[in-house]
Design a protein around this motif. Structure first.
Motif, mmCIF file in Angstrom:
data_model
loop_
_atom_site.group_PDB
_atom_site.id
_atom_site.type_symbol
_atom_site.label_atom_id
_atom_site.label_comp_id
_atom_site.label_asym_id
_atom_site.label_seq_id
_atom_site.Cartn_x
_atom_site.Cartn_y
_atom_site.Cartn_z
ATOM 1 N N ALA A 139 -10.868 46.342 -42.995
ATOM 2 C CA ALA A 139 -11.438 46.989 -44.180
ATOM 3 C C ALA A 139 -10.661 48.256 -44.515
ATOM 4 C CB ALA A 139 -12.906 47.328 -43.955
ATOM 5 N N TYR A 140 -10.494 48.501 -45.820
ATOM 6 C CA TYR A 140 -9.963 49.773 -46.293
ATOM 7 C C TYR A 140 -11.142 50.727 -46.409
ATOM 8 C CZ TYR A 140 -8.542 53.287 -49.744
ATOM 9 O OH TYR A 140 -8.307 54.474 -50.403
ATOM 10 N N ARG A 141 -11.037 51.865 -45.751
ATOM 11 C CA ARG A 141 -12.111 52.833 -45.723
ATOM 12 C C ARG A 141 -11.613 54.154 -46.287
ATOM 13 N NH1 ARG A 141 -14.121 54.677 -41.396
ATOM 14 N NH2 ARG A 141 -16.357 54.377 -41.788
ATOM 15 N N ARG A 142 -12.497 54.851 -47.013
ATOM 16 C CA ARG A 142 -12.124 56.167 -47.505
ATOM 17 C C ARG A 142 -13.380 56.996 -47.775
ATOM 18 N NH1 ARG A 142 -9.194 58.115 -52.220
ATOM 19 N NH2 ARG A 142 -10.544 59.884 -51.720
ATOM 20 N N THR A 143 -13.174 58.310 -47.858
ATOM 21 C CA THR A 143 -14.265 59.217 -48.194
ATOM 22 C C THR A 143 -14.368 59.364 -49.710
ATOM 23 O OG1 THR A 143 -12.771 61.133 -48.004
ATOM 24 C CG2 THR A 143 -14.035 60.499 -46.045
ATOM 25 N N LEU A 144 -15.552 59.705 -50.176
ATOM 26 C CA LEU A 144 -15.822 59.818 -51.604
ATOM 27 C C LEU A 144 -16.514 61.147 -51.902
ATOM 28 C CD1 LEU A 144 -17.433 56.285 -52.152
ATOM 29 C CD2 LEU A 144 -15.072 56.918 -52.696
ATOM 30 N N ARG A 145 -16.028 61.852 -52.924
ATOM 31 C CA ARG A 145 -16.754 62.999 -53.465
ATOM 32 C C ARG A 145 -17.543 62.495 -54.669
ATOM 33 N NH1 ARG A 145 -13.029 66.182 -53.871
ATOM 34 N NH2 ARG A 145 -13.543 67.767 -52.307
ATOM 35 N N TYR A 163 -7.485 72.485 -46.642
ATOM 36 C CA TYR A 163 -8.378 72.794 -47.755
ATOM 37 C C TYR A 163 -9.494 71.763 -47.985
ATOM 38 C CZ TYR A 163 -4.607 76.025 -48.910
ATOM 39 O OH TYR A 163 -3.670 77.023 -48.861
ATOM 40 N N GLY A 164 -9.460 70.645 -47.283
ATOM 41 C CA GLY A 164 -10.454 69.605 -47.510
ATOM 42 C C GLY A 164 -11.787 69.915 -46.852
ATOM 43 N N GLU A 165 -12.841 69.414 -47.465
ATOM 44 C CA GLU A 165 -14.193 69.578 -46.917
ATOM 45 C C GLU A 165 -14.425 68.536 -45.823
ATOM 46 O OE1 GLU A 165 -18.785 68.871 -48.486
ATOM 47 O OE2 GLU A 165 -17.175 69.256 -49.931
ATOM 48 N N LYS A 166 -14.976 68.975 -44.701
ATOM 49 C CA LYS A 166 -15.208 68.062 -43.587
ATOM 50 C C LYS A 166 -16.405 67.155 -43.855
ATOM 51 C CE LYS A 166 -13.172 70.922 -39.932
ATOM 52 N NZ LYS A 166 -13.395 71.577 -38.622
ATOM 53 N N VAL A 167 -16.293 65.919 -43.365
ATOM 54 C CA VAL A 167 -17.388 64.956 -43.490
ATOM 55 C C VAL A 167 -17.615 64.279 -42.142
ATOM 56 C CG1 VAL A 167 -16.949 64.489 -45.931
ATOM 57 C CG2 VAL A 167 -15.831 63.087 -44.185
ATOM 58 N N GLU A 168 -18.808 63.691 -41.999
ATOM 59 C CA GLU A 168 -19.139 62.945 -40.796
ATOM 60 C C GLU A 168 -18.877 61.465 -41.032
ATOM 61 O OE1 GLU A 168 -20.122 64.186 -37.867
ATOM 62 O OE2 GLU A 168 -19.932 66.235 -38.678
ATOM 63 N N ASP A 169 -18.273 60.815 -40.052
ATOM 64 C CA ASP A 169 -18.025 59.372 -40.143
ATOM 65 C C ASP A 169 -18.283 58.738 -38.776
ATOM 66 O OD1 ASP A 169 -17.185 56.799 -40.782
ATOM 67 O OD2 ASP A 169 -15.053 57.270 -40.562
ATOM 68 N N PRO A 171 -9.137 67.613 -50.935
ATOM 69 C CA PRO A 171 -9.560 68.881 -51.550
ATOM 70 C C PRO A 171 -9.608 68.813 -53.070
ATOM 71 C CG PRO A 171 -7.359 69.070 -50.584
ATOM 72 C CD PRO A 171 -7.923 67.773 -50.112
ATOM 73 N N SER A 172 -10.611 69.451 -53.629
ATOM 74 C CA SER A 172 -10.767 69.502 -55.078
ATOM 75 C C SER A 172 -9.742 70.472 -55.673
ATOM 76 C CB SER A 172 -12.171 69.985 -55.424
ATOM 77 O OG SER A 172 -12.337 71.336 -55.006
ATOM 78 N N PRO A 173 -9.487 70.398 -56.982
ATOM 79 C CA PRO A 173 -8.576 71.367 -57.603
ATOM 80 C C PRO A 173 -9.046 72.801 -57.400
ATOM 81 C CG PRO A 173 -8.928 69.507 -59.077
ATOM 82 C CD PRO A 173 -9.882 69.337 -57.936
ATOM 83 N N GLU A 174 -10.363 73.012 -57.418
ATOM 84 C CA GLU A 174 -10.882 74.361 -57.221
ATOM 85 C C GLU A 174 -10.546 74.881 -55.815
ATOM 86 O OE1 GLU A 174 -12.660 72.405 -60.523
ATOM 87 O OE2 GLU A 174 -12.596 71.781 -58.415
ATOM 88 N N ALA A 175 -10.662 73.998 -54.813
ATOM 89 C CA ALA A 175 -10.309 74.399 -53.448
ATOM 90 C C ALA A 175 -8.821 74.659 -53.314
ATOM 91 C CB ALA A 175 -10.751 73.323 -52.461
ATOM 92 N N LEU A 176 -8.010 73.875 -54.030
ATOM 93 C CA LEU A 176 -6.556 74.032 -53.945
ATOM 94 C C LEU A 176 -6.052 75.213 -54.765
ATOM 95 C CD1 LEU A 176 -5.413 70.299 -54.183
ATOM 96 C CD2 LEU A 176 -5.311 71.784 -52.163
ATOM 97 N N ALA A 177 -6.916 75.787 -55.602
ATOM 98 C CA ALA A 177 -6.476 76.912 -56.433
ATOM 99 C C ALA A 177 -6.037 78.105 -55.582
ATOM 100 C CB ALA A 177 -7.595 77.329 -57.381
ATOM 101 N N GLY A 178 -6.544 78.170 -54.349
ATOM 102 C CA GLY A 178 -6.140 79.256 -53.460
ATOM 103 C C GLY A 178 -4.938 78.931 -52.607
ATOM 104 N N LEU A 179 -4.248 77.851 -52.933
ATOM 105 C CA LEU A 179 -3.097 77.399 -52.162
ATOM 106 C C LEU A 179 -1.963 78.431 -52.177
ATOM 107 C CD1 LEU A 179 -1.528 74.950 -50.813
ATOM 108 C CD2 LEU A 179 -0.848 74.334 -53.135
ATOM 109 N N ASP A 180 -1.394 78.656 -51.006
ATOM 110 C CA ASP A 180 -0.223 79.515 -50.899
ATOM 111 C C ASP A 180 1.025 78.648 -51.081
ATOM 112 O OD1 ASP A 180 1.808 81.245 -50.319
ATOM 113 O OD2 ASP A 180 1.281 81.509 -48.198
ATOM 114 N N ALA A 219 -4.142 73.843 -64.003
ATOM 115 C CA ALA A 219 -4.607 73.152 -65.217
ATOM 116 C C ALA A 219 -5.811 72.266 -64.922
ATOM 117 C CB ALA A 219 -3.467 72.333 -65.811
ATOM 118 N N LEU A 220 -5.820 71.630 -63.749
ATOM 119 C CA LEU A 220 -6.970 70.809 -63.378
ATOM 120 C C LEU A 220 -8.188 71.677 -63.099
ATOM 121 C CD1 LEU A 220 -5.193 68.308 -60.955
ATOM 122 C CD2 LEU A 220 -6.137 67.740 -63.202
ATOM 123 N N ALA A 221 -7.978 72.808 -62.417
ATOM 124 C CA ALA A 221 -9.095 73.659 -62.026
ATOM 125 C C ALA A 221 -9.735 74.353 -63.222
ATOM 126 C CB ALA A 221 -8.629 74.690 -60.996
#
Length: 499
Positions: free
Chosen positions: A236-242, A348-354, A364-373, A393-395
């Protein structure tokens, strides 16, 4: 199509499954509506009425057939092949926008007045946005009633109903059975369980129009999978979803007549949206007969189509995520692109339980990546500028990307950003926005395949030659890519997790 009575009659009399979802047959003498492939004896022609949507049938007072279950038909492929207001509205309704934001929210996203949206949908689909959203809620409710052990109150909540009473009334009206009777009927018939029960998950099946070739579809998703966000585990292909109300993990398993889908959600209100996004990612509402028929008319493409028909375009569940990954993948190998993306996920990604696998983060969302160095990125300076400009532009909303995007307007915005050439713009149009005619004439793999087939290999000449493939050039790209022995073209072996 539903206005072409003779064609619809022929489809019903021949029980042609290719037209399931294109139109519905309402039978005046019985008060039920069916899919064209219904196994029952076809009604007399004079008793048939053809309608464009399940919502239109329900609004006209017809009940869903208990044999062919027309509400579970694959969605109309028309909405994924167009970018006008009606098609964009349908994609948004399927993504739950009406349930979350109401009709005014739908209209605002489309840039029209509420009255204009209602008028256009009614003219083309025979039902307004509220009726279309109600039909979708009914379908989700049926799915949960028949395939889960959830209490009815939880099902009503998960399907998007505002009250238990509305839930009960809708189920009775649409299916001519109470919710409990619908569940009892499914249990007597053996149910529709397609995957083993796993605590904390919902198991269901996602239908599609045959044929479907899973090789490049799952091969591409797995070969480009970002560690922590995606994996291939136990076939199975598995992935997380926001999702709008929470997060989720999905496992998708290719089957001979459906895609097995196992979902773990933190909020059941996200069920309909999660299903819609998975169907979109796997391109399950495509019409392979129309696509392959046109491409097969080219004698140089015909052998590729005949060898492995039913290729789909692997898409994404998050257009902004894909745009970021497309920039990270500019002029580097697949492995390098995955490495760059994985570093962003870890930082920058939000942790999830699996508990059932090895997934650890949301992308990571564009808002989270806006603080990227930018200096932390191990990429050339010009690409840092491209990435940070895209993220900004996305954020800030100046670059809206999603299933409701106007394809040409999105292309214009993308090409206005530094570092966005034709390849990056078109791959985003193809896989993030769903344009079935997106084309990559400068792609190295496409050019090599074209040369091997005797097609022109320069971008300009190949674009001119590909005019015969329109409006399905994105699918032609999948067939051209498939000529190479690359991981993206092969279904991974069934074994433990790969990352």
């Amino acid at each position: 199509m539903y206005t072409d009575t003779d064609r619809c009659v022929r489809a019903v009399q021949s029980k042609d499954a290719r037209f399931d979802g294109w139109f519905f047959t309402a039978v005046r003498t019985t008060g039920i509506y069916c899919r064209p492939s219904c196994p029952a004896v076809p009604p007399k022609v004079e008793n048939m009425t053809f309608l464009p949507s399940a919502a239109a049938c329900q609004q006209a007072g017809y009940r869903a057939c208990k044999r062919c279950r027309p509400d579970t038909s694959p969605g109309s492929p028309e909405w994924n092949a167009r970018a006008d207001a009606v098609a964009r509205a349908m994609r948004l309704i399927q993504d739950g926008v009406v349930d979350r934001e109401g009709v005014p929210g739908l209209a605002a996203r489309l840039g029209y007045s509420t009255r204009q949206v209602e008028r256009q949908l009614l003219a083309e689909l025979g039902a307004g946005p509220l009726a279309l959203a109600r039909a979708q809620r009914a379908q989700t409710a049926r799915l949960l009633i028949e395939t889960s052990t959830l209490p009815m109150a939880d099902i009503a909540f998960a399907a998007g109903f505002s009250s238990i009473r509305t839930f009960n009334d809708t189920v009775r009206e649409v299916f001519a059975l109470s919710p409990s009777a619908l569940r009892e009927r499914a249990e007597r018939s053996g149910g529709r369980k397609v995957l083993p029960r796993v605590p904390g998950t919902l198991s269901l099946r996602l239908p599609y129009r045959a044929p479907l070739n899973p090789d490049n579809l799952f091969g591409h998703l797995v070969a480009t999978a970002v560690p922590g966000v995606e994996e291939w585990r136990d076939g199975a292909y598995r992935r997380t979803l926001r999702l709008p109300y929470g997060t989720g993990v999905v496992a998708l398993t290719p089957g001979p007549d459906h895609i097995g889908c196992r979902l773990a959600l933190t909020d059941l209100r996200d069920l309909t949206i999660a299903i819609s996004r998975c169907r979109w990612m796997l391109d399950l509402d495509a019409d392979p007969e129309a696509v392959d028929g046109q491409l097969r008319a080219d004698p140089l493409l015909a052998p590729l189509v005949d060898k492995a028909p039913g290729r789909r375009v692997p898409r994404t569940v998050d257009a902004a995520e894909f745009a970021v990954r497309a920039v990270l993948g500019q002029q580097v190998s697949t492995a390098a692109a995955r490495t760059h993306a994985a570093r962003l996920v870890t930082a920058y990604g939000e942790k999830v339980e699996d508990p059932h696998g090895g997934l650890t983060h949301l992308f990571p969302s564009p808002e989270a990546l806006a603080g990227l160095d930018p200096e932390a990125l191990a990429v050339p300076g010009s690409r840092r500028t491209t990435l940070t400009t895209l993220i900004s532009a996305l954020a800030d909303g100046s670059l809206p990307l999603g299933i409701d995007s106007d394809w040409e307007a999105a292309r214009a915005r993308l090409t206005g950003l530094p570092g966005f050439g034709p390849w990056t713009t078109e791959i985003i149009a193809m896989r993030a926005l769903g344009d079935p005619d997106a084309f990559l004439p400068s792609d190295l793999g496409v050019r090599r395949a074209a040369r091997g087939l005797g097609l022109p290999s320069t971008p300009a000449a190949l674009t001119a030659r590909a005019g015969h493939w329109r409006p399905w050039r994105a699918y032609a790209v999948q067939y051209l890519w498939a000529t190479e022995d690359h991981a993206i073209n092969h279904l991974p072996p069934v074994r433990g997790a790969q990352s």
